[in-house]
Design a protein around this motif. Structure first.
Motif, PDB file in Angstrom:
ATOM      1  N   THR A  57       0.884  -1.160   0.000  1.00  0.00           N
ATOM      2  CA  THR A  57       0.000   0.000   0.000  1.00  0.00           C
ATOM      3  C   THR A  57       0.920   1.207   0.000  1.00  0.00           C
ATOM      4  O   THR A  57       2.136   1.062   0.038  1.00  0.00           O
ATOM      5  CB  THR A  57      -0.911  -0.001   1.245  1.00  0.00           C
ATOM      6  OG1 THR A  57      -0.085  -0.017   2.406  1.00  0.00           O
ATOM      7  CG2 THR A  57      -1.837  -1.203   1.249  1.00  0.00           C
ATOM      8  N   LEU A  58       0.356   2.364  -0.023  1.00  0.00           N
ATOM      9  CA  LEU A  58       1.215   3.545  -0.051  1.00  0.00           C
ATOM     10  C   LEU A  58       1.441   4.134   1.337  1.00  0.00           C
ATOM     11  O   LEU A  58       1.617   5.335   1.473  1.00  0.00           O
ATOM     12  CB  LEU A  58       0.650   4.587  -1.010  1.00  0.00           C
ATOM     13  CG  LEU A  58       0.807   4.252  -2.491  1.00  0.00           C
ATOM     14  CD1 LEU A  58       0.230   5.359  -3.375  1.00  0.00           C
ATOM     15  CD2 LEU A  58       2.256   4.027  -2.861  1.00  0.00           C
ATOM     16  N   MET A  63       6.261   1.591   1.992  1.00  0.00           N
ATOM     17  CA  MET A  63       7.141   2.111   0.945  1.00  0.00           C
ATOM     18  C   MET A  63       8.604   2.083   1.389  1.00  0.00           C
ATOM     19  O   MET A  63       9.487   1.775   0.586  1.00  0.00           O
ATOM     20  CB  MET A  63       6.717   3.514   0.522  1.00  0.00           C
ATOM     21  CG  MET A  63       5.382   3.546  -0.211  1.00  0.00           C
ATOM     22  SD  MET A  63       5.247   2.379  -1.588  1.00  0.00           S
ATOM     23  CE  MET A  63       6.396   3.082  -2.745  1.00  0.00           C
ATOM     24  N   SER A 156       3.974  -1.249  -6.649  1.00  0.00           N
ATOM     25  CA  SER A 156       3.172  -0.578  -5.617  1.00  0.00           C
ATOM     26  C   SER A 156       2.143   0.350  -6.242  1.00  0.00           C
ATOM     27  O   SER A 156       0.971   0.336  -5.868  1.00  0.00           O
ATOM     28  CB  SER A 156       4.067   0.220  -4.667  1.00  0.00           C
ATOM     29  OG  SER A 156       4.951  -0.628  -3.988  1.00  0.00           O
ATOM     30  N   LEU A 157       2.585   1.140  -7.188  1.00  0.00           N
ATOM     31  CA  LEU A 157       1.655   2.063  -7.854  1.00  0.00           C
ATOM     32  C   LEU A 157       0.585   1.301  -8.634  1.00  0.00           C
ATOM     33  O   LEU A 157      -0.593   1.662  -8.603  1.00  0.00           O
ATOM     34  CB  LEU A 157       2.413   3.021  -8.768  1.00  0.00           C
ATOM     35  CG  LEU A 157       3.321   4.025  -8.059  1.00  0.00           C
ATOM     36  CD1 LEU A 157       4.143   4.814  -9.072  1.00  0.00           C
ATOM     37  CD2 LEU A 157       2.509   4.952  -7.162  1.00  0.00           C
ATOM     38  N   VAL A 160      -1.968  -0.130  -6.143  1.00  0.00           N
ATOM     39  CA  VAL A 160      -2.812   0.901  -5.554  1.00  0.00           C
ATOM     40  C   VAL A 160      -3.855   1.381  -6.555  1.00  0.00           C
ATOM     41  O   VAL A 160      -5.028   1.545  -6.217  1.00  0.00           O
ATOM     42  CB  VAL A 160      -1.958   2.085  -5.055  1.00  0.00           C
ATOM     43  CG1 VAL A 160      -2.820   3.288  -4.747  1.00  0.00           C
ATOM     44  CG2 VAL A 160      -1.169   1.670  -3.821  1.00  0.00           C
TER      45      VAL A 160
END
Length: 163
Positions: A57-58, A63, A156-157, A160
Motif C-alpha cells: 500500500t502507499l 514504501m 506498488s503504484l 494501488v
C-alpha cells in the motif's frame, strides 16, 4: 533477444536500471497470473500463500520497506551471496543464475503465488549482477538494488491504482 541484452550491457547506467526495472515489471504480470493458477490448481487455500499478503500500500512504512530496505537486503541474500558461493564450484553461467534465482524465489516464501515471478525476476537480477559486478562491487550493488527498488515502486503504484 541476446543482441538486445548485449546492447543493454553497454548502455548508460540510468538506462540499464530503468530498462531492467520495466522488464521486471512486465515479467511480473504473466508470471503473477501463473502463480495464481498454481496456487488454485493445488488448492493452496492458506491466505499466507496468496499475493494479497504482500501487496504493498502507499503507507510510509510499506514504501520504506518495499523501496528502501527489502531490495538492498534481497540483493545481498538473493544475488551477491548465492552467486559468490556457487561460482566457487562451477563456472556454468546457467547454473549460477538459476541458483541465484531459486534463492531469490525462496526469499519470497510463504507467498507461493509470487514464486514464478520471483524466479523470473531473480534470474534477471542475477544476470544484471554478473554484468555489473565487472564494474565494481559497490556500483553493482547499488545498481541492482535500484533496479529492484524501481520495480517495487512500479508494482506498488500498479497495485494501488488497479486493485
Amino acid at each position: 533477444m541476446s543482441d538486445y541484452f548485449a546492447k543493454l550491457e553497454k548502455s548508460s547506467n540510468l538506462r540499464f536500471i530503468i530498462t531492467l526495472a520495466c522488464i521486471a515489471f512486465i515479467i511480473k504480470l504473466p508470471f503473477g497470473i501463473l502463480g495464481s493458477i498454481i496456487v488454485d490448481l493445488f488448492h493452496l487455500n492458506n491466505p499466507l500463500y496468496r499475493s494479497v499478503m504482500q501487496e504493498p500500500t502507499l503507507t510510509v512504512q510499506d514504501m520504506i520497506l518495499a523501496v528502501g530496505i527489502a531490495p538492498f537486503l534481497e540483493t545481498i541474500l538473493g544475488q551477491i551471496i548465492p552467486i559468490a558461493l556457487i561460482s566457487k564450484v562451477t563456472s556454468s553461467k546457467r547454473i549460477i543464475l538459476t541458483t541465484s534465482a531459486l534463492v531469490f524465489m525462496i526469499l519470497h516464501y510463504p507467498v507461493i503465488e509470487f514464486f514464478p515471478s520471483a524466479m523470473a525476476i531473480g534470474y534477471l537480477l542475477a544476470w544484471a549482477w554478473t554484468v555489473k559486478r565487472k564494474s565494481g562491487f559497490i556500483k553493482a550493488f547499488i545498481m541492482i538494488s535500484l533496479i529492484h527498488s524501481l520495480h517495487n515502486v512500479f508494482v506498488s503504484l500498479f497495485a494501488v491504482f488497479f486493485f
